[in-house]
Write a protein that holds these residues in place. Sequence first.
Motif, PDB file in Angstrom:
ATOM      1  N   THR A 146      54.882  49.715  81.499  1.00 13.46           N
ATOM      2  CA  THR A 146      54.093  51.234  81.474  1.00 13.46           C
ATOM      3  C   THR A 146      52.950  50.938  82.064  1.00 13.46           C
ATOM      4  O   THR A 146      51.918  52.006  82.171  1.00 13.46           O
ATOM      5  CB  THR A 146      53.986  51.697  80.131  1.00 13.46           C
ATOM      6  OG1 THR A 146      53.199  50.727  79.356  1.00 13.46           O
ATOM      7  CG2 THR A 146      55.332  51.963  79.418  1.00 13.46           C
ATOM      8  N   GLU A 150      52.763  53.727  87.956  1.00 15.09           N
ATOM      9  CA  GLU A 150      53.710  54.936  87.487  1.00 15.09           C
ATOM     10  C   GLU A 150      53.765  55.222  86.120  1.00 15.09           C
ATOM     11  O   GLU A 150      54.638  55.937  85.559  1.00 15.09           O
ATOM     12  CB  GLU A 150      55.154  54.790  88.082  1.00 15.09           C
ATOM     13  CG  GLU A 150      55.178  54.300  89.575  1.00 15.09           C
ATOM     14  CD  GLU A 150      54.875  55.713  90.385  1.00 15.09           C
ATOM     15  OE1 GLU A 150      55.009  56.807  89.958  1.00 15.09           O
ATOM     16  OE2 GLU A 150      54.055  55.630  91.366  1.00 15.09           O
ATOM     17  N   SER A 151      52.714  54.663  85.400  1.00 13.69           N
ATOM     18  CA  SER A 151      52.723  54.850  83.926  1.00 13.69           C
ATOM     19  C   SER A 151      52.821  56.252  83.464  1.00 13.69           C
ATOM     20  O   SER A 151      52.014  57.292  84.126  1.00 13.69           O
ATOM     21  CB  SER A 151      51.560  54.225  83.300  1.00 13.69           C
ATOM     22  OG  SER A 151      51.319  54.730  82.057  1.00 13.69           O
ATOM     23  N   ARG A 152      53.709  56.696  82.735  1.00  8.52           N
ATOM     24  CA  ARG A 152      53.666  58.220  82.065  1.00  8.52           C
ATOM     25  C   ARG A 152      52.570  58.503  81.546  1.00  8.52           C
ATOM     26  O   ARG A 152      52.007  59.828  81.516  1.00  8.52           O
ATOM     27  CB  ARG A 152      54.870  58.371  81.232  1.00  8.52           C
ATOM     28  CG  ARG A 152      56.265  57.920  81.784  1.00  8.52           C
ATOM     29  CD  ARG A 152      57.501  58.023  80.740  1.00  8.52           C
ATOM     30  NE  ARG A 152      58.548  57.641  81.336  1.00  8.52           N
ATOM     31  CZ  ARG A 152      59.628  57.789  80.732  1.00  8.52           C
ATOM     32  NH1 ARG A 152      59.584  57.969  79.527  1.00  8.52           N
ATOM     33  NH2 ARG A 152      60.845  57.092  81.376  1.00  8.52           N
ATOM     34  N   GLN A 155      49.704  60.710  83.369  1.00  3.74           N
ATOM     35  CA  GLN A 155      50.193  62.285  83.656  1.00  3.74           C
ATOM     36  C   GLN A 155      49.409  63.161  82.586  1.00  3.74           C
ATOM     37  O   GLN A 155      49.303  64.053  82.633  1.00  3.74           O
ATOM     38  CB  GLN A 155      51.523  62.540  83.441  1.00  3.74           C
ATOM     39  CG  GLN A 155      52.459  61.997  84.389  1.00  3.74           C
ATOM     40  CD  GLN A 155      53.887  62.161  84.251  1.00  3.74           C
ATOM     41  OE1 GLN A 155      54.329  63.240  83.887  1.00  3.74           O
ATOM     42  NE2 GLN A 155      54.716  61.039  84.240  1.00  3.74           N
ATOM     43  N   LYS A 197      55.921  65.444  78.742  1.00  2.00           N
ATOM     44  CA  LYS A 197      55.532  64.468  79.947  1.00  2.00           C
ATOM     45  C   LYS A 197      55.762  63.088  79.712  1.00  2.00           C
ATOM     46  O   LYS A 197      56.047  62.276  80.732  1.00  2.00           O
ATOM     47  CB  LYS A 197      53.998  64.477  79.987  1.00  2.00           C
ATOM     48  CG  LYS A 197      53.074  65.707  80.474  1.00  2.00           C
ATOM     49  CD  LYS A 197      51.706  65.710  80.590  1.00  2.00           C
ATOM     50  CE  LYS A 197      51.322  67.019  80.812  1.00  2.00           C
ATOM     51  NZ  LYS A 197      49.597  67.196  81.146  1.00  2.00           N
ATOM     52  N   LEU A 198      55.983  62.642  78.598  1.00  2.32           N
ATOM     53  CA  LEU A 198      56.602  61.135  78.294  1.00  2.32           C
ATOM     54  C   LEU A 198      58.091  61.221  78.310  1.00  2.32           C
ATOM     55  O   LEU A 198      58.536  60.036  78.070  1.00  2.32           O
ATOM     56  CB  LEU A 198      55.985  60.503  77.216  1.00  2.32           C
ATOM     57  CG  LEU A 198      54.396  60.425  76.883  1.00  2.32           C
ATOM     58  CD1 LEU A 198      54.066  59.996  75.749  1.00  2.32           C
ATOM     59  CD2 LEU A 198      53.959  59.751  77.910  1.00  2.32           C
TER      60      LEU A 198
END
Length: 221
Positions: A146, A150-152, A155, A197-198
Amino acid sequence: MPIRVVLAEDHLIVREGVRRLLETQPDVEVAAVCDDLGSLLAAVEAERPDVVITDIRMPPGNTDEGIQAAERLRATDPDVGVVVLSQYANPSYALALLEGGSARRAYLLKERVQEPEQLMSAVRAVAEGGSVIDPKVVEALVAGNTRGEESRLRQLTPRERDVLREMASGKSNAAIGASLFVAERSVEKVIHSIFLKLGLTWEADVHKRVKAVILYLAESD
């Protein structure tokens, strides 16, 4: 003052290895060594340690005694940190450990014993009220690291990250609202947005909540 530790592990070789490692640390004192759940709880009551290091499975049931101990100590001795050592990267154990909150809890794979700085970092973290989750458990949870671009979590808005930080401390929605000076209903809406979002939209709320906390901890060294 040294960090006083109670060690619980039913495997003699592992127990002695961890004990000797701890005894080499100038800021650690081994208060007691145990080999089952009953003796662990008795040692905590007698010795009042700062941290417990426990195997996840040991007598009497060889199931999840380490998790059981952590749950009980959260109620009886909330200031005691717990480091659970496990050979299982299955996230379900870490989820169970953090269901009551992440403060003073760590979940490490036993292979970390071969990396003394990793184990000692976890001991010191939980002694200070922090949390540690083994990176391999996080990888199993999200099917990848993570920490990259591109870690969620990237966002999330600043408000969502604030709420997630409060969730990681084990606070209820009402307590989060009081801490951030917002209505509880607003907190619920923010948490729903965090879950979306996750990608945590399909599970029971408690698991979504704890998984979100694990993701947060993975980027909060």
